[in-house]
Design an enzyme around this catalytic site. Structure first.
Site, PDB file in Angstrom:
ATOM      1  N   SER A 224     -23.099   4.607 -27.044  1.00  0.00           N
ATOM      2  CA  SER A 224     -23.696   5.789 -27.670  1.00  0.00           C
ATOM      3  C   SER A 224     -24.582   5.417 -28.858  1.00  0.00           C
ATOM      4  CB  SER A 224     -22.602   6.766 -28.111  1.00  0.00           C
ATOM      5  OG  SER A 224     -21.697   6.118 -28.989  1.00  0.00           O
TER       6      SER A 224
ATOM      7  N   ALA B 176     -29.267   0.415 -38.628  1.00  0.00           N
ATOM      8  CA  ALA B 176     -30.670  -0.014 -38.727  1.00  0.00           C
ATOM      9  C   ALA B 176     -31.285   0.585 -39.982  1.00  0.00           C
ATOM     10  CB  ALA B 176     -31.444   0.402 -37.486  1.00  0.00           C
TER      11      ALA B 176
ATOM     12  N   GLY C  37     -34.695  -0.698 -41.511  1.00  0.00           N
ATOM     13  CA  GLY C  37     -36.156  -0.799 -41.651  1.00  0.00           C
ATOM     14  C   GLY C  37     -36.899   0.325 -40.966  1.00  0.00           C
ATOM     15  N   GLY C  38     -36.737   0.469 -39.651  1.00  0.00           N
ATOM     16  CA  GLY C  38     -37.402   1.555 -38.956  1.00  0.00           C
ATOM     17  C   GLY C  38     -37.830   1.215 -37.541  1.00  0.00           C
TER      18      GLY C  38
ATOM     19  N   GLU D 292     -43.831  -4.844 -42.126  1.00  0.00           N
ATOM     20  CA  GLU D 292     -42.772  -5.848 -42.001  1.00  0.00           C
ATOM     21  C   GLU D 292     -43.354  -7.145 -41.463  1.00  0.00           C
ATOM     22  OE1 GLU D 292     -39.439  -4.210 -39.862  1.00  0.00           O
ATOM     23  OE2 GLU D 292     -38.939  -2.892 -41.518  1.00  0.00           O
TER      24      GLU D 292
ATOM     25  N   HIS E 288     -31.002 -12.993 -39.051  1.00  0.00           N
ATOM     26  CA  HIS E 288     -31.716 -12.289 -40.114  1.00  0.00           C
ATOM     27  C   HIS E 288     -31.643 -13.149 -41.365  1.00  0.00           C
ATOM     28  CE1 HIS E 288     -33.175  -9.273 -42.823  1.00  0.00           C
ATOM     29  NE2 HIS E 288     -33.449  -8.495 -41.795  1.00  0.00           N
TER      30      HIS E 288
ATOM     31  N   ARG F 189     -39.190 -13.782 -39.027  1.00  0.00           N
ATOM     32  CA  ARG F 189     -37.806 -14.005 -39.454  1.00  0.00           C
ATOM     33  C   ARG F 189     -37.285 -15.413 -39.179  1.00  0.00           C
ATOM     34  NH1 ARG F 189     -35.115  -8.365 -37.482  1.00  0.00           N
ATOM     35  NH2 ARG F 189     -36.125  -7.171 -39.122  1.00  0.00           N
TER      36      ARG F 189
ATOM     37  N   HIS G 263     -28.199 -11.611 -35.988  1.00  0.00           N
ATOM     38  CA  HIS G 263     -28.663 -10.230 -36.151  1.00  0.00           C
ATOM     39  C   HIS G 263     -28.997  -9.550 -34.832  1.00  0.00           C
ATOM     40  CE1 HIS G 263     -30.421  -6.919 -38.284  1.00  0.00           C
ATOM     41  NE2 HIS G 263     -31.631  -7.140 -37.806  1.00  0.00           N
TER      42      HIS G 263
ATOM     43  N   ARG H 113     -38.086 -11.546 -31.330  1.00  0.00           N
ATOM     44  CA  ARG H 113     -38.377 -10.115 -31.465  1.00  0.00           C
ATOM     45  C   ARG H 113     -39.157  -9.856 -32.752  1.00  0.00           C
ATOM     46  NH1 ARG H 113     -34.927  -5.594 -34.224  1.00  0.00           N
ATOM     47  NH2 ARG H 113     -34.412  -7.359 -35.527  1.00  0.00           N
TER      48      ARG H 113
ATOM     49  N   SER I 243     -37.131  -3.328 -31.759  1.00  0.00           N
ATOM     50  CA  SER I 243     -35.975  -3.140 -30.877  1.00  0.00           C
ATOM     51  C   SER I 243     -35.602  -1.678 -30.705  1.00  0.00           C
ATOM     52  CB  SER I 243     -34.770  -3.937 -31.367  1.00  0.00           C
ATOM     53  OG  SER I 243     -34.626  -3.800 -32.740  1.00  0.00           O
ATOM     54  N   LEU I 244     -35.664  -0.904 -31.786  1.00  0.00           N
ATOM     55  CA  LEU I 244     -35.391   0.533 -31.619  1.00  0.00           C
ATOM     56  C   LEU I 244     -36.461   1.130 -30.714  1.00  0.00           C
ATOM     57  CD1 LEU I 244     -34.392   1.477 -35.295  1.00  0.00           C
ATOM     58  CD2 LEU I 244     -32.866   1.301 -33.333  1.00  0.00           C
TER      59      LEU I 244
HETATM   60  C1  LIG Z   1     -27.918  -4.007 -39.802  1.00  0.00           C
HETATM   61  C2  LIG Z   1     -28.948  -3.842 -38.731  1.00  0.00           C
HETATM   62  C3  LIG Z   1     -30.224  -3.402 -39.050  1.00  0.00           C
HETATM   63  C4  LIG Z   1     -31.189  -3.234 -38.045  1.00  0.00           C
HETATM   64  N1  LIG Z   1     -32.428  -2.749 -38.372  1.00  0.00           N
HETATM   65  C5  LIG Z   1     -33.314  -2.510 -37.391  1.00  0.00           C
HETATM   66  C6  LIG Z   1     -34.572  -1.893 -37.677  1.00  0.00           C
HETATM   67  O1  LIG Z   1     -34.857  -1.536 -38.810  1.00  0.00           O
HETATM   68  N2  LIG Z   1     -35.433  -1.685 -36.648  1.00  0.00           N
HETATM   69  C7  LIG Z   1     -35.148  -2.057 -35.358  1.00  0.00           C
HETATM   70  O2  LIG Z   1     -35.978  -1.852 -34.471  1.00  0.00           O
HETATM   71  N3  LIG Z   1     -33.961  -2.630 -35.067  1.00  0.00           N
HETATM   72  C8  LIG Z   1     -33.046  -2.845 -36.043  1.00  0.00           C
HETATM   73  N4  LIG Z   1     -31.846  -3.417 -35.731  1.00  0.00           N
HETATM   74  C9  LIG Z   1     -31.532  -3.661 -34.318  1.00  0.00           C
HETATM   75  C10 LIG Z   1     -31.230  -2.330 -33.656  1.00  0.00           C
HETATM   76  O3  LIG Z   1     -30.481  -1.531 -34.532  1.00  0.00           O
HETATM   77  C11 LIG Z   1     -30.443  -2.516 -32.379  1.00  0.00           C
HETATM   78  O4  LIG Z   1     -31.034  -3.477 -31.570  1.00  0.00           O
HETATM   79  C12 LIG Z   1     -30.381  -1.199 -31.612  1.00  0.00           C
HETATM   80  O5  LIG Z   1     -29.843  -0.202 -32.446  1.00  0.00           O
HETATM   81  C13 LIG Z   1     -29.564  -1.349 -30.360  1.00  0.00           C
HETATM   82  O6  LIG Z   1     -29.363  -0.085 -29.798  1.00  0.00           O
HETATM   83  P1  LIG Z   1     -28.483   0.033 -28.499  1.00  0.00           P
HETATM   84  O7  LIG Z   1     -28.453   1.474 -28.140  1.00  0.00           O
HETATM   85  O8  LIG Z   1     -28.931  -0.936 -27.510  1.00  0.00           O
HETATM   86  O9  LIG Z   1     -27.034  -0.473 -28.968  1.00  0.00           O
HETATM   87  P2  LIG Z   1     -26.089   0.002 -30.143  1.00  0.00           P
HETATM   88  O10 LIG Z   1     -26.783   0.892 -31.085  1.00  0.00           O
HETATM   89  O11 LIG Z   1     -25.419  -1.187 -30.695  1.00  0.00           O
HETATM   90  O12 LIG Z   1     -25.008   0.863 -29.352  1.00  0.00           O
HETATM   91  C14 LIG Z   1     -24.104   0.243 -28.483  1.00  0.00           C
HETATM   92  C15 LIG Z   1     -23.046   1.244 -28.108  1.00  0.00           C
HETATM   93  O13 LIG Z   1     -22.241   0.732 -27.068  1.00  0.00           O
HETATM   94  C16 LIG Z   1     -20.875   0.902 -27.369  1.00  0.00           C
HETATM   95  N5  LIG Z   1     -20.128  -0.116 -26.632  1.00  0.00           N
HETATM   96  C17 LIG Z   1     -20.234  -1.462 -26.705  1.00  0.00           C
HETATM   97  N6  LIG Z   1     -19.421  -2.038 -25.806  1.00  0.00           N
HETATM   98  C18 LIG Z   1     -18.794  -1.033 -25.159  1.00  0.00           C
HETATM   99  C19 LIG Z   1     -17.823  -0.993 -24.135  1.00  0.00           C
HETATM  100  N7  LIG Z   1     -17.314  -2.094 -23.572  1.00  0.00           N
HETATM  101  N8  LIG Z   1     -17.394   0.218 -23.711  1.00  0.00           N
HETATM  102  C20 LIG Z   1     -17.855   1.370 -24.275  1.00  0.00           C
HETATM  103  N9  LIG Z   1     -18.765   1.381 -25.247  1.00  0.00           N
HETATM  104  C21 LIG Z   1     -19.235   0.187 -25.679  1.00  0.00           C
HETATM  105  C22 LIG Z   1     -20.818   0.801 -28.868  1.00  0.00           C
HETATM  106  O14 LIG Z   1     -19.644   1.339 -29.379  1.00  0.00           O
HETATM  107  C23 LIG Z   1     -22.083   1.583 -29.234  1.00  0.00           C
HETATM  108  O15 LIG Z   1     -21.834   2.957 -29.178  1.00  0.00           O
HETATM  109  C24 LIG Z   1     -30.871  -3.566 -36.710  1.00  0.00           C
HETATM  110  C25 LIG Z   1     -29.591  -4.012 -36.396  1.00  0.00           C
HETATM  111  C26 LIG Z   1     -28.631  -4.144 -37.389  1.00  0.00           C
HETATM  112  C27 LIG Z   1     -27.259  -4.617 -37.027  1.00  0.00           C
END
Ligand SMILES: Cc1cc2nc3c(=O)[nH]c(=O)nc-3n(C[C@H](O)[C@H](O)[C@H](O)COP(=O)(O)OP(=O)(O)OC[C@H]3O[C@@H](n4cnc5c(N)ncnc54)[C@H](O)[C@@H]3O)c2cc1C
Length: 539
Positions: free
Chosen positions: A12, A45, A47-48, A115, A243, A289, A350, A385, A390-391
């Site tokens: 989620s 996240a 930065g944006g 960035e 990071h 990075r 990261h 990346r 990534s977002l």
């Molecule tokens: C501190 C930080 C700052 C960041 N800043 C930026 C930014 O500024 N800009 C940018 O583009 N990217 C940024 N990133 C990277 C970016 O946030 C992530 O790559 C992106 O949010 C990933 O989204 P996602 O939906 O793929 O996964 P996530 O947002 O990680 O969601 C994964 C979901 O899967 C669930 N899950 C995992 N395994 C299971 C399982 N086995 N069963 C059920 N549920 C499970 C988790 O609980 C979670 O709900 C940042 C990352 C971090 C950690």
């Protein structure tokens, strides 16, 4: 217990929720998420989201910057498709209620941050809490849909496919299909058979394979390991982004100091006060990075220091508090006023650029299984990346996958699920040796940091391989004979993810992007302008 649905979404974060919102226009959706619904990398996240919105920017420039960062391994067609989808994705997020920061005097225009690696200001943000703002808005929108069920504290254990059929023998060349997942319901302590016509893997990254990481505890590589076990291809896992600036403080649990702090003029200093980035790259603090992380790693190893410092004391105090309220507040809560003191920082794992291989629509090699977000390897990031891409990639691919899934679902009118036996724990007994779990987890995280970290060598990679092979055998044995718990499932996944990272790193006999091996310090385009791809032989 059994659930049947049209769409099963695993995760989620931004990927899962964006897909679920669109899928809910086509059928019933079940989202399983292993903790509370907002807990995800997305939520942290800062930065944006990168997107072409400024008049002096263009799709060509964003594509160029992305390809340059990706060091020859991005798929240019994918990059262009994602970049061109960017403005539409931002608009959709704003429409569902995401409050992006606007310019001070012009409230109809988004404030666009700069960035590292970007040639223009193009990072849309909500102060320094972009992820939380996006996550909350998406959750609210999804919860307003009557045909979406969110199951919190539900951990996907394995994807369901032909392997779960009784007396199954694989025929050569047979197409593997996905029919959902086995899911552990934590509160009831039971495994649910969740059958779905279409499954989306959006389970995020694998930062917790390393001891120092900016990722929250959910990031244990579950999706990667599940897809690999089911027979999907995984690729480019050697490209781990470290990071450069996680807060170095015993109570900070690797709190991130966003790249945007360097974008706004933050300077990296040694303990002596010397600014050192100009010795490594003419772009100084705004170099990509990997360059900054390696520079810090080099300075730390050379001097035996435990951290370097990020200095923003020369910036306007009011601006710091307004632009970085979260970072300012967090540091202050630890007794550090960043308007007056330098911020102690170290690099931390990261983002994982590789993942489950998908095509340009988000389809994996397994029928009816899609992947998007950090778990996927779509061709967007290549060997490195670009910040804030990534977002963007997650939300764009959620859209592409939903578009493709719509067609797929409409061709499944006469589909019925094969008979899947319920989960069985026959032959399982509690060995009561649970210490093994925490011990093995710590051990993997530490040797991955030491041997498969920012700077690698053949010797260290081979040592890591020997260790992970032995551990993995033990862990798989332990998994077979013990009752299923969150800890066991995560340990199995962390160890498989670690093994896959090591294998990709060993395969690549050159240095490129985020993968740096002192024994092959140069890029070798003649042999290695290609992905490292792994697929389980046991399928
Ligand atoms: C501190 C930080 C700052 C960041 N800043 C930026 C930014 O500024 N800009 C940018 O583009 N990217 C940024 N990133 C990277 C970016 O946030 C992530 O790559 C992106 O949010 C990933 O989204 P996602 O939906 O793929 O996964 P996530 O947002 O990680 O969601 C994964 C979901 O899967 C669930 N899950 C995992 N395994 C299971 C399982 N086995 N069963 C059920 N549920 C499970 C988790 O609980 C979670 O709900 C940042 C990352 C971090 C950690």
């Amino acid at each position: 217990m059994e659930i049947k649905t049209d769409f099963l979404v695993i995760g989620s974060g931004i990927g899962g929720l964006s897909f679920a919102l669109k899928a809910s226009q086509m059928g019933e959706v079940v989202i399983v998420t292993k903790k509370e619904d907002s807990e995800s990398n997305t939520n942290y996240a800062q930065g944006g989201i990168a997107s072409v919105l400024a008049p002096n920017d263009s799709f060509d420039l964003h594509v160029e910057d992305t390809l340059r960062a990706g060091a020859g391994l991005c798929d240019p067609q994918v990059v262009r498709k994602v970049v061109e989808a960017g403005p539409g994705c931002i608009q959709e997020l704003a429409q569902i209620g995401v409050q992006f920061t606007t310019k001070r005097q012009k409230e109809d225009q988004f404030d666009l941050g700069l960035e590292g690696g970007h040639s223009r200001n193009r990072v849309v943000h909500a102060a320094d809490l972009t992820g939380k703002e996006v996550e909350n808005a998406l959750l609210a929108a999804v919860k307003a849909r009557k045909n979406v069920r969110i199951l919190e504290d539900h951990l996907a254990v394995d994807l369901i496919s032909q392997h779960h059929l009784e007396n199954y023998v694989r025929k050569s060349g047979e197409q593997i299909e996905c029919w959902g997942a086995h899911v552990l319901d934590k509160a009831q302590n039971r495994v649910i058979t969740c059958l779905s016509k279409i499954t989306l893997l959006a389970s995020g990254g694998a930062g917790r394979v390393y001891v120092h990481t900016t990722n929250p505890s959910i990031a244990t590589g579950d999706g990667l390991a599940m897809a690999y076990r089911a027979g999907a291809q995984v690729a480019n896992l050697e490209f781990i982004q470290f990071h450069p600036t996680a807060l170095y403080h015993p109570q900070a649990d690797s709190f991130l100091i966003s790249e945007a702090v360097r974008g706004e003029g933050g300077v990296l200093r040694l303990q002596s006060g010397e600014a050192f980035m100009e010795n490594y790259d003419p772009r100084k603090e705004l170099a990509p990075r990997d360059v900054v992380a390696r520079a810090i790693d080099h300075e730390l190893k050379k001097r035996g220091d435990s951290c370097v410092f990020l200095d923003v004391t020369h910036l306007d105090q009011k601006f710091i508090k307004l632009r970085f309220p979260n970072i300012y507040g967090k540091c202050l809560s630890l007794g550090l006023d960043i308007t007056r003191n330098w911020i102690p920082v170290v690099p931390a794992a990261h983002y994982i650029c590789g993942g489950v291989v998908t095509d340009i629509q988000g389809k994996t090699g397994i029928e009816n299984l899609y992947a998007c977000g950090e778990v996927a390897c779509t061709g967007m990031h290549g060997a490195n990346r670009l910040a804030s891409n990534s977002l963007l990639e997650a939300v764009a691919f959620a859209h592409f996958a939903a578009t493709s899934a719509k067609e797929r679902l409409s061709s499944m009118k006469s589909f019925s699920f094969p008979p899947i036996p319920s989960w069985s724990e026959a032959g399982v007994f509690d060995q009561q040796e649970w210490i093994i779990i925490s011990h093995n987890r710590d051990w993997i995280q530490k040797f991955m940091w030491d041997y498969v970290g920012i700077v690698r060598s053949n010797r260290r990679l081979e040592q890591a391989k020997r260790r992970i092979d032995i551990l993995l055998d033990e862990i798989l044995e332990f998994y077979k004979v013990n009752p299923i718990t969150y800890d066991v499932v995560e340990l199995r996944n962390i160890s498989i993810a670690a093994k896959l990272i090591v294998e990709c790193a060993l395969q690549r006999k050159e240095s490129r992007g985020l993968h740096y091996n002192v024994d092959y310090p140069e890029k070798d385009d003649a042999h290695w302008l290609k992905n490292t791809v792994l697929q389980s032989e046991e399928v």
